[in-house]
Every structure is written in structure tokens, then in C-alpha cells.
Design a protein around this motif. Structure first.
Motif, short mmCIF file in Angstrom:
data_model
loop_
_atom_site.label_atom_id
_atom_site.label_comp_id
_atom_site.label_asym_id
_atom_site.label_seq_id
_atom_site.Cartn_x
_atom_site.Cartn_y
_atom_site.Cartn_z
N LEU A 11 0.84 -1.20 0.00
CA LEU A 11 0.00 0.00 0.00
C LEU A 11 0.87 1.25 0.00
CD1 LEU A 11 -3.16 -0.43 2.21
CD2 LEU A 11 -2.93 -0.17 -0.25
N ASP A 12 1.97 1.14 0.69
CA ASP A 12 2.91 2.25 0.72
C ASP A 12 3.39 2.57 -0.69
OD1 ASP A 12 3.45 3.17 3.36
OD2 ASP A 12 5.56 3.24 2.73
N ASP A 13 3.79 1.53 -1.38
CA ASP A 13 4.24 1.72 -2.76
C ASP A 13 3.12 2.27 -3.62
OD1 ASP A 13 6.72 0.84 -2.14
OD2 ASP A 13 6.41 -1.22 -2.84
N ALA A 14 1.94 1.74 -3.38
CA ALA A 14 0.79 2.23 -4.14
C ALA A 14 0.59 3.72 -3.89
CB ALA A 14 -0.47 1.45 -3.77
N ALA A 15 0.71 4.10 -2.62
CA ALA A 15 0.54 5.51 -2.28
C ALA A 15 1.62 6.35 -2.95
CB ALA A 15 0.60 5.68 -0.77
N ARG A 16 2.83 5.82 -2.94
CA ARG A 16 3.92 6.54 -3.57
C ARG A 16 3.67 6.70 -5.07
NH1 ARG A 16 9.05 7.54 -1.65
NH2 ARG A 16 8.36 6.53 0.26
N ALA A 17 3.27 5.60 -5.69
CA ALA A 17 2.98 5.66 -7.13
C ALA A 17 1.84 6.64 -7.39
CB ALA A 17 2.63 4.27 -7.65
N GLY A 18 0.82 6.55 -6.56
CA GLY A 18 -0.32 7.46 -6.72
C GLY A 18 0.10 8.90 -6.55
N TRP A 19 1.00 9.11 -5.59
CA TRP A 19 1.48 10.48 -5.35
C TRP A 19 2.22 11.00 -6.56
CZ3 TRP A 19 5.82 13.51 -5.14
CH2 TRP A 19 5.70 14.72 -4.44
N GLY A 25 2.37 14.55 -11.13
CA GLY A 25 2.02 14.61 -12.54
C GLY A 25 2.91 13.79 -13.46
N ASN A 26 3.55 12.78 -12.93
CA ASN A 26 4.35 11.90 -13.78
C ASN A 26 3.45 11.02 -14.64
OD1 ASN A 26 7.37 11.96 -12.96
ND2 ASN A 26 6.26 12.05 -11.03
N THR A 27 3.98 10.54 -15.74
CA THR A 27 3.27 9.51 -16.48
C THR A 27 3.63 8.17 -15.85
OG1 THR A 27 5.01 8.96 -18.04
CG2 THR A 27 3.64 10.85 -18.58
N GLN A 28 2.88 7.17 -16.19
CA GLN A 28 3.11 5.87 -15.58
C GLN A 28 4.47 5.32 -16.02
OE1 GLN A 28 -0.37 3.51 -16.30
NE2 GLN A 28 -1.61 4.82 -15.00
N ASP A 29 4.89 5.69 -17.20
CA ASP A 29 6.22 5.28 -17.67
C ASP A 29 7.30 5.83 -16.75
OD1 ASP A 29 6.49 3.56 -19.81
OD2 ASP A 29 5.74 5.04 -21.23
N GLU A 30 7.18 7.10 -16.44
CA GLU A 30 8.19 7.74 -15.59
C GLU A 30 8.19 7.12 -14.20
OE1 GLU A 30 8.28 12.26 -17.35
OE2 GLU A 30 6.52 11.62 -16.24
N ILE A 31 7.00 6.84 -13.70
CA ILE A 31 6.91 6.23 -12.38
C ILE A 31 7.62 4.88 -12.41
CG2 ILE A 31 5.34 5.28 -10.66
CD1 ILE A 31 3.28 7.36 -11.65
N ALA A 32 7.36 4.13 -13.48
CA ALA A 32 7.97 2.81 -13.60
C ALA A 32 9.49 2.94 -13.55
CB ALA A 32 7.52 2.16 -14.90
N ALA A 33 10.00 3.91 -14.29
CA ALA A 33 11.44 4.10 -14.32
C ALA A 33 11.97 4.48 -12.94
CB ALA A 33 11.79 5.17 -15.35
N LYS A 34 11.29 5.40 -12.28
CA LYS A 34 11.76 5.89 -10.99
C LYS A 34 11.68 4.84 -9.91
CE LYS A 34 10.78 10.66 -12.02
NZ LYS A 34 9.85 11.78 -11.91
N LEU A 35 10.69 4.02 -9.99
CA LEU A 35 10.53 3.00 -8.95
C LEU A 35 11.16 1.67 -9.35
CD1 LEU A 35 8.81 5.09 -7.64
CD2 LEU A 35 6.96 3.46 -7.40
N GLY A 36 11.69 1.65 -10.56
CA GLY A 36 12.38 0.44 -11.00
C GLY A 36 11.47 -0.76 -11.22
N ILE A 37 10.29 -0.50 -11.72
CA ILE A 37 9.37 -1.59 -12.02
C ILE A 37 8.86 -1.42 -13.45
CG2 ILE A 37 8.60 -2.03 -9.65
CD1 ILE A 37 6.30 -0.13 -10.12
N SER A 38 8.15 -2.40 -13.94
CA SER A 38 7.62 -2.28 -15.29
C SER A 38 6.44 -1.30 -15.31
CB SER A 38 7.16 -3.63 -15.80
OG SER A 38 5.95 -3.97 -15.19
N ARG A 39 6.13 -0.78 -16.49
CA ARG A 39 5.04 0.20 -16.53
C ARG A 39 3.71 -0.42 -16.17
NH1 ARG A 39 6.22 0.36 -22.78
NH2 ARG A 39 8.17 0.38 -21.82
#
Lengths: 317, 317
Positions: A11-19, A25-39
Motif C-alpha cells: 500500500l505504501d508503494d501504491a501511495a507513492r505511485a499514486g502520489w 504529474g508523472n506519467t506511468q512510464d516515468e513512475i515505472a522508471a523511478k521506482l524500477g518496475i515495469s510500466r
DNA sequence: CCGTTGTGTGAGTATTTGCCCATACCACAA
DNA sequence: TTGTGGTATGGGCAAATACTCACACAACGG
């Protein structure tokens, strides 16, 4: 890692991704890159945040409350359409706002390419709405009056608006050259069987959409004020439990038509079937509350345009 | 005449579209159909709603790590309040996130029924926060500016936000019609003794809560960029050991105000007493780190809103 | 030991969205 | 009346997003 801990970090990660998504205002691609996961995983995190209710969206606008009320009205009363406009606390007008909304709703219907049959009731609210209607050319549509257009003194009934709307939208109009209330049940039958009238009645039954007002039966009921019924008739309707009137026909608090009295002589068409047509009432204000409630209870209508205060009271009751 | 009216109905529509999109979860195509407009217009409405700040997104999940950091900050530096927002690794914005959090914190204070005196500093971060503030009616409160609002060229200082916030929250505002930095200590005394100014200074000392930014004294220090001090004055401050500036007053790395230099001429009010008021700084980013550290060390503040990365470095140092 | 089940992941694909640009529209001035 | 500048509209397209599916892997039970 133990089980519950895993859940919280998820949930923490989810909150971070949601944030990152909603606030940064990141795109999901950018989030994936920043968090080191797939889009895809990023997308899942974001939608998890949403589905877990972590993300709260609020609209800072009075309209939001209105839309919310409209949704509740639809749910609660099984309406197909509802619109709630803001209430102007300072105004006592019974048409302000709802008339604009009604005009807008009419316009939406009239924009249709496929021909529609538009049923029109009567009343002050409707008249105000049609005055606000912007002229559009709709030769493909037909407008049909649901009520007679002859006042008791023989003049054209002032609040019969079929001509006004037909003129505005350049559509073929079908008025009902009848009194609103005949002098006897027999006269009504006679009038209704006229060759001129029957096609109009049939057309009204085929309406795609109808806009009607709701009249109250208080001391200054429009039916009485405009001289269609006498004071004694009004009192009789009230004593028989009448609380409102739609296209001249009186209903009790459950939306059931009263038996006898003036109802036996009302020359109006029937309210179009709610199975085949949208029947939209335009009404607001405390005086009309019992009437609106009755119309809803009796499923006389399946669309409503009203204001915030009225909607609130309807939902509270 | 027509301009504001048009604007409000446009915003109304935007709010409606935004509601349908974010709350009701419609796609833009559905919105377009319901509102009788093209999808492109619907898209524009939605993005207008967003850009006008009608849509507020809030994440209801205290990310464990941020909470933890906030707690550590409070412990370590004796703060009454601390808030840590996630860091967006890719963003260089100095306001992203903290501005939202600051707006939320302000809202919490403003919701109070009992009247408060809200002191307001100046700066980019604060301006961003106030732009994100939802309008609420708070006639019971007073907002008082802690700094002068006149730029060296005589114009209104751009990052003085007292008017913006007063407008948003409909509270009485007390600006300081002064230059930020007077031309001499004597002038400052003269200005401060004016009948117009004294009550404002007194009010600022009674602030319940104050929000301030922390300015750095690097090459592009806001005080210098905005023309309040010359390059020579900036260099002098730095040589005297200055690392940051709060409401125009410069402090060394221990949070002790510098003697002399421009500090003798700063016309701002004092930072409200940390014994009687909450003084909340909003600052994040490497450039502001020394300043934040100084403010903490010197107990110039007792509340801090910052981000994860900054909090970590503060705690590591 | 094997099969089953539930959970999480990545790939591919359909849908949705953001944005550019040509065009239509409107108000106002010449 | 015509021109002109600013503004809203809708088509088209590329990017972004949501959805479906298949597979991997661990836990569990037979």
C-alpha cells in the motif's frame, strides 16, 4: 518478510505511485522508471491506490454538490435523467436557473439528427424555459402540445407555449385547439373524437420526449389563477387529496390521478408513457415540493430538472 | 459585463465536466455525449477544470517512510509539527508537493471557528501554496503580512502574497505598505513608527500561526534576484556567514541573525515568538538545506514542511 | 512428489487521452 | 460592407493508459 508487512509496504508503494502520478504529474512510464518496475506494475500500483480509496478527488465548485444531488435523485427515484441547478438563496423566482437548464436540455434533444416528437406541457416555468431557448432550425422534428390552448374566455391560453417553441425551432407544430378543461365529460369525448384533434392525441402518445411543468393546488394554483377551474373546483380537488397537477390533470400525494371532479373533463393528452418516452418535469421551490414528490412516487415522470434546495428536501423526506 | 458572466458559466461547465470525469468516472467521450459537445471540447473542459484548480487530489495514505521521517524531525529538532512529502526524483521544482501540503495545513488552521491571526511571509513556495488553497470563507480570521510589499522600483512585490490569500479566504488582511529593506536604519525606524504600520507590527507579534519560506543566499538568492539587495550586499551577507534569510532577515549557520549589514535595514516584522505561535517553514531541496538546518538549529521555527530527500539529509547531518 | 490455487509479473492489444492544426465563428474597426 | 484579430471547434494522430491473457512461482494439501 512477514505477510502483514508485505501488505503495508504494498500500500505504501501504491501511495507513492499514486502520489507521483496525481500530485507530481508523472506519467506511468516515468513512475515505472523511478521506482524500477515495469510500466504495467506502475499502472497496477496507481489503480490499486485508486481502488483502495487512497486517492480522494474533490471538486471545489458549487456545481459538484448539484451533480451529486442529481445522481442521488436518479438512484432514489429511478429516474433516467436528473439535473440540479444551484439555488440562489436571495431569489424567490420559481424559474431562475431551472429554466436555463431546461432550455439547455431541450437543445440537446433538438440537436438530434433523427426526427423526434417533442411533447410540451404548459406553465410559467416552461414558458420561461422556451424564452431562453436559442433559435435552432429543426425542421426534422415535430412539437406537439399536450394541453388545450384555449382559455375559458375563448382567448389563447397565455401559458400555452407550443407556438413560441415552434417558432423558435422552426419545427412543425401540433397545437390542440381545445379548452384545457371541457365543460363536461361528454364534451371532452366529442372534442377528442374530432378529426382535427385525434391525430394530435395520437402524436402526443408517440412523443420521444416531453417537458412538463408541475402545478400546485394551493390558494394560488395556476389552474385557478388562470381561470381554468373555479375556486370551488380547486377546493374539491384539494379535499379529494389532490396535491399537484400535470397538464391539467390532478394527482394525489402518491401520484395517483384523482377520480372524478375536473379530471373527468380535462381535455389534455395523457402524459406520454414513461416506457417509451422521456418525461421531464421542470419544477422547483417549496410550493411545488409535494407535487414533485407525488410525481416521483407515482412514476409520472422519469426526468427532473430542479434546484439544489428542492433536491435536498426531496432526498431528506 | 458579459465577460465575467461568460467566464463563470465556462467554469461551471468545466466543473461539470471535471465532476463527470473524476467523480463519476466517465470517459471524455461519454462526457461529450452527455453534454452535447464534441469530445475535444469535453477534453478542454476537463483540462480547464484542472488548470483552474477546481480539481483537488488528495492522497489519504500517510506513506510510512514519510511519517517516520516527520516523527524523527520533530524529535530531533524539538518541532511541534513536521510534515514530509514524497520526493519526485526527476523533478527540479522547489514547490512540488510541499506547496500542496502547506495548502492543506493552512486549510486545517483556517477551519478553526475561533478567530486566528495568520502571519504570512513571502516567497515562491508560499505563493505556490496559496494558489493551491481552496477558497473558504473565513471572515473570523485575520491575515497579516510579515514583510513589506513594495519592490525597490515602487511596484508591488510579486512574491508578497498577502492579497492573494486574503482574497481566497475572505479574511481581513493587514499588508505592510513598506519596502522590504529600507535605505537606512533610520528610515526603518521612521517607517515603523508610522501610525499605519505600528498596528500591523503589533498584530504580527500576536500571530497564532505563521507560514514562512526560507530563502537561500546563493548566487541566485531570491532577495537578490528580485532586486531587494545588490550583489555586493549579498556577498557581504555571505562573507559574514549568512546562509539563509527568513522574511528578509539573514541568519548564519546556527540560526543567529547577522549583525549589521542589510539586517539593520530590514523593515519586516519579527518572526513571531515560537512560544506563542506556530511558525511553520515551507522549504525543500538541496539549495535550501543549509538554511533549513540553520533555522532548526536556531529554533527560528517550530514547524516544518519539507520533502523526503531533504528530511533525510537533515537527519543524517 | 505432484497437482492445485492464488498472487504477481510482463507482453500484447484495445481504448482513451492530449495536442496540433486547419477551419469556422464572432466582434469590432475601417 | 469588408477585413482583421482573437477565440472556439472538431478532425486526426501519437502518446498514454487500461485491459486481457499467459506464465512463473510459492504455498498448500493430498
Amino acid at each position: 518478510m512477514s505477510k502483514p508487512e508485505v501488505t503495508t509496504t504494498r500500500l505504501d508503494d501504491a501511495a507513492r505511485a499514486g502520489w507521483l502520478y496525481y500530485v507530481a504529474g508523472n506519467t506511468q512510464d516515468e513512475i515505472a522508471a523511478k521506482l524500477g518496475i515495469s510500466r504495467q506494475s506502475a499502472q497496477r500500483m496507481v489503480s490499486l491506490a485508486v481502488s483502495e480509496g487512497l486517492v480522494k478527488v474533490r471538486l471545489d465548485h458549487p456545481i459538484a454538490r448539484c451533480l451529486d444531488l442529481a445522481e442521488q435523485l436518479k438512484q432514489r427515484f429511478g429516474l433516467k435523467m436528473a439535473e440540479v441547478v444551484p439555488t440562489d438563496p436571495g431569489s424567490t423566482s420559481t424559474t431562475l436557473g431551472v429554466a436555463d437548464a431546461a432550455a439547455a436540455e431541450m437543445t440537446r434533444w433538438l440537436k438530434s439528427e433523427t426526427p423526434i416528437v417533442l411533447g410540451i406541457g404548459t406553465g410559467r416555468t416552461l414558458k420561461a424555459a422556451i424564452e431562453l431557448l436559442s433559435p435552432i432550425e429543426c425542421p426534422q422534428h415535430k412539437v406537439v402540445s399536450l394541453t388545450g390552448n384555449i382559455a375559458p374566455d375563448g382567448s389563447a391560453a397565455f401559458y400555452n407555449v407550443i407556438f413560441n417553441i415552434a417558432d423558435k425551432i422552426k419545427a412543425r407544430s401540433f397545437p390542440m385547439p381545445l379548452p384545457v378543461i371541457a365543460s363536461s365529460p361528454e364534451e371532452r369525448e366529442l372534442l377528442h373524437s374530432q378529426a382535427m384533434i385525434r391525430p394530435v392525441l395520437e402524436l402526443s402518445a408517440q412523443a420521444t420526449v416531453a417537458f412538463v411543468g408541475i402545478g400546485d393546488l394551493s390558494e394560488d394554483a395556476p389552474l385557478f389563477i388562470d381561470g381554468f377551474i373555479s375556486r370551488e373546483e380547486l377546493l374539491a380537488l384539494r379535499q379529494a387529496g389532490g396535491v399537484c397537477e400535470i397538464v391539467g390533470r390532478a394527482f394525489d400525494r402518491n401520484g395517483v390521478p384523482l377520480k372524478g371532479l375536473t379530471n373527468d373533463r380535462v381535455a389534455s393528452a395523457q402524459i406520454p408513457s414513461r416506457d417509451t418516452a422521456m418525461v421531464i418535469a421542470i419544477a422547483k421551490g417549496p410550493k411545488k415540493l409535494p407535487g414533485i414528490a407525488a410525481a416521483l412516487k407515482g412514476s409520472l415522470i422519469n426526468g427532473l430538472i430542479t434546484d439544489e434546495a428542492t433536491a435536498e428536501t426531496l432526498l431528506a423526506g
